[in-house]
Motif scaffolding. Structure first.
Motif, PDB file in Angstrom:
ATOM      1  N   GLU A 291       8.953  -5.844  26.179  1.00 29.72           N
ATOM      2  CA  GLU A 291       9.887  -5.343  25.171  1.00 29.72           C
ATOM      3  C   GLU A 291      10.915  -6.408  24.790  1.00 29.72           C
ATOM      4  O   GLU A 291      11.209  -6.610  23.617  1.00 29.72           O
ATOM      5  CB  GLU A 291      10.607  -4.088  25.686  1.00 29.72           C
ATOM      6  N   MET A 292      11.463  -7.086  25.792  1.00 30.25           N
ATOM      7  CA  MET A 292      12.487  -8.102  25.541  1.00 30.25           C
ATOM      8  C   MET A 292      11.959  -9.242  24.682  1.00 30.25           C
ATOM      9  O   MET A 292      12.674  -9.774  23.841  1.00 30.25           O
ATOM     10  CB  MET A 292      12.996  -8.690  26.858  1.00 30.25           C
ATOM     11  N   LEU A 293      10.730  -9.635  24.952  1.00 32.52           N
ATOM     12  CA  LEU A 293      10.157 -10.789  24.262  1.00 32.52           C
ATOM     13  C   LEU A 293       9.334 -10.397  23.039  1.00 32.52           C
ATOM     14  O   LEU A 293       8.744 -11.256  22.385  1.00 32.52           O
ATOM     15  CB  LEU A 293       9.302 -11.604  25.231  1.00 32.52           C
TER      16      LEU A 293
ATOM     17  N   PHE B  53      19.314  -1.046  22.329  1.00 36.33           N
ATOM     18  CA  PHE B  53      20.421  -2.004  22.303  1.00 36.33           C
ATOM     19  C   PHE B  53      20.331  -3.016  23.445  1.00 36.33           C
ATOM     20  O   PHE B  53      20.446  -4.218  23.225  1.00 36.33           O
ATOM     21  CB  PHE B  53      21.782  -1.284  22.356  1.00 36.33           C
ATOM     22  N   LYS B  54      20.135  -2.550  24.664  1.00 30.81           N
ATOM     23  CA  LYS B  54      20.098  -3.428  25.836  1.00 30.81           C
ATOM     24  C   LYS B  54      18.958  -4.447  25.724  1.00 30.81           C
ATOM     25  O   LYS B  54      19.160  -5.649  25.912  1.00 30.81           O
ATOM     26  CB  LYS B  54      19.952  -2.593  27.105  1.00 30.81           C
ATOM     27  N   THR B  55      17.775  -3.973  25.404  1.00 28.67           N
ATOM     28  CA  THR B  55      16.619  -4.859  25.260  1.00 28.67           C
ATOM     29  C   THR B  55      16.863  -5.878  24.149  1.00 28.67           C
ATOM     30  O   THR B  55      16.571  -7.059  24.303  1.00 28.67           O
ATOM     31  CB  THR B  55      15.357  -4.026  24.954  1.00 28.67           C
ATOM     32  N   TRP B  56      17.402  -5.416  23.048  1.00 27.96           N
ATOM     33  CA  TRP B  56      17.708  -6.271  21.899  1.00 27.96           C
ATOM     34  C   TRP B  56      18.719  -7.347  22.288  1.00 27.96           C
ATOM     35  O   TRP B  56      18.534  -8.526  21.985  1.00 27.96           O
ATOM     36  CB  TRP B  56      18.236  -5.374  20.785  1.00 27.96           C
ATOM     37  N   LEU B  57      19.769  -6.959  22.987  1.00 27.69           N
ATOM     38  CA  LEU B  57      20.793  -7.904  23.432  1.00 27.69           C
ATOM     39  C   LEU B  57      20.212  -8.937  24.398  1.00 27.69           C
ATOM     40  O   LEU B  57      20.486 -10.132  24.281  1.00 27.69           O
ATOM     41  CB  LEU B  57      21.957  -7.152  24.096  1.00 27.69           C
ATOM     42  N   PHE B  58      19.384  -8.484  25.343  1.00 28.08           N
ATOM     43  CA  PHE B  58      18.787  -9.404  26.309  1.00 28.08           C
ATOM     44  C   PHE B  58      17.828 -10.380  25.624  1.00 28.08           C
ATOM     45  O   PHE B  58      17.717 -11.532  26.024  1.00 28.08           O
ATOM     46  CB  PHE B  58      18.081  -8.646  27.429  1.00 28.08           C
TER      47      PHE B  58
ATOM     48  N   LEU C 144      12.162  -7.990  37.074  1.00 24.10           N
ATOM     49  CA  LEU C 144      12.007  -7.075  35.949  1.00 24.10           C
ATOM     50  C   LEU C 144      10.538  -6.673  35.810  1.00 24.10           C
ATOM     51  O   LEU C 144       9.640  -7.508  35.998  1.00 24.10           O
ATOM     52  CB  LEU C 144      12.481  -7.716  34.646  1.00 24.10           C
ATOM     53  N   PRO C 145      10.264  -5.422  35.486  1.00 17.83           N
ATOM     54  CA  PRO C 145       8.880  -4.992  35.298  1.00 17.83           C
ATOM     55  C   PRO C 145       8.271  -5.614  34.039  1.00 17.83           C
ATOM     56  O   PRO C 145       8.986  -5.927  33.081  1.00 17.83           O
ATOM     57  CB  PRO C 145       8.981  -3.470  35.166  1.00 17.83           C
ATOM     58  N   LEU C 146       6.978  -5.773  34.044  1.00 20.67           N
ATOM     59  CA  LEU C 146       6.279  -6.418  32.930  1.00 20.67           C
ATOM     60  C   LEU C 146       6.519  -5.680  31.611  1.00 20.67           C
ATOM     61  O   LEU C 146       6.648  -6.310  30.565  1.00 20.67           O
ATOM     62  CB  LEU C 146       4.783  -6.520  33.224  1.00 20.67           C
ATOM     63  N   ARG C 147       6.581  -4.372  31.659  1.00 22.29           N
ATOM     64  CA  ARG C 147       6.807  -3.591  30.440  1.00 22.29           C
ATOM     65  C   ARG C 147       8.156  -3.954  29.808  1.00 22.29           C
ATOM     66  O   ARG C 147       8.254  -4.146  28.605  1.00 22.29           O
ATOM     67  CB  ARG C 147       6.758  -2.096  30.745  1.00 22.29           C
ATOM     68  N   GLN C 148       9.189  -4.081  30.637  1.00 21.40           N
ATOM     69  CA  GLN C 148      10.518  -4.427  30.122  1.00 21.40           C
ATOM     70  C   GLN C 148      10.531  -5.859  29.568  1.00 21.40           C
ATOM     71  O   GLN C 148      11.130  -6.128  28.527  1.00 21.40           O
ATOM     72  CB  GLN C 148      11.573  -4.271  31.211  1.00 21.40           C
ATOM     73  N   ILE C 149       9.850  -6.765  30.241  1.00 20.84           N
ATOM     74  CA  ILE C 149       9.762  -8.145  29.762  1.00 20.84           C
ATOM     75  C   ILE C 149       9.055  -8.178  28.411  1.00 20.84           C
ATOM     76  O   ILE C 149       9.488  -8.881  27.496  1.00 20.84           O
ATOM     77  CB  ILE C 149       9.039  -9.042  30.797  1.00 20.84           C
TER      78      ILE C 149
END
Length: 179
Positions: A145-147, A71-76, A138-143
């Motif tokens: 996921e977001m993108l 949810f958080k990643t999707w929202l961001f 933000l860590p590259l892994r999280q970025i």
């Protein structure tokens, strides 16, 4: 683990139309949303517009979220897309001087480029990656996921963006010295 289960329950309730459940999902993320929007847009009124639009779009398309865990990643991701839409609409970016343009560059502070301005002149995806990584830590892994990119692609774009920024800033300093 308990927080994750609570989030899954809230997402399920929100998908069924429970407004309070959706608010419970959004409320703890508002500050992070604002910080991301501020890093990309820089103006509070634009941040508010992006956040409002992202929350509205998330609410309307909640049924498309496949896994509550994301949810958080999707929202961001929705928020970042909204920020980039606002930037495109504003068309506020002036291109950098090209190398073949006049060598006469004034030392007027309005013409001087700082790093942040140079970052805002990068193409959209690279700009977003640089902002999220360097300005929001933000860590590259999280970025990735977001993108919705592979981590290797994020690393490559970040590397290219650094090279571009380095070249732009070096050319800018060279012009200032030659004035």
């Amino acid at each position: 683990m308990e927080v994750q289960q609570e989030q899954e329950l809230e997402v399920k309730l929100a998908k069924k139309g429970n407004h309070e459940a959706f608010i419970k999902l959004i409320k703890p993320l508002e500050l992070q949303m604002y910080n991301i929007a501020k890093a990309i847009l820089r103006h509070d009124e634009d941040c508010a517009d992006a956040m409002q639009e992202a929350i509205l779009k998330a609410y309307k398309s909640l049924s498309s979220l496949r896994h509550a865990f994301f949810f958080k990643t999707w929202l961001f991701r929705i928020l970042i897309n909204e920020c980039n839409t606002i930037l495109r609409k504003k068309s506020q970016f002036v291109p950098l001087l090209s190398l073949d343009e006049s060598k006469h560059v004034t030392t007027n502070p309005e013409v001087n480029i700082d790093l942040r301005e140079a970052v805002y002149r990068l193409e959209e995806v690279s700009r977003t990656i640089v902002i999220l990584h360097y300005f929001r830590d933000l860590p590259l892994r999280q970025i990735a996921e977001m993108l919705d990119l592979k981590e290797g692609a994020v690393k490559t774009r970040l590397h290219r963006a650094r090279l571009t920024l380095s070249e732009w800033l070096a050319n800018h300093r060279e012009r200032e010295v030659n004035v």
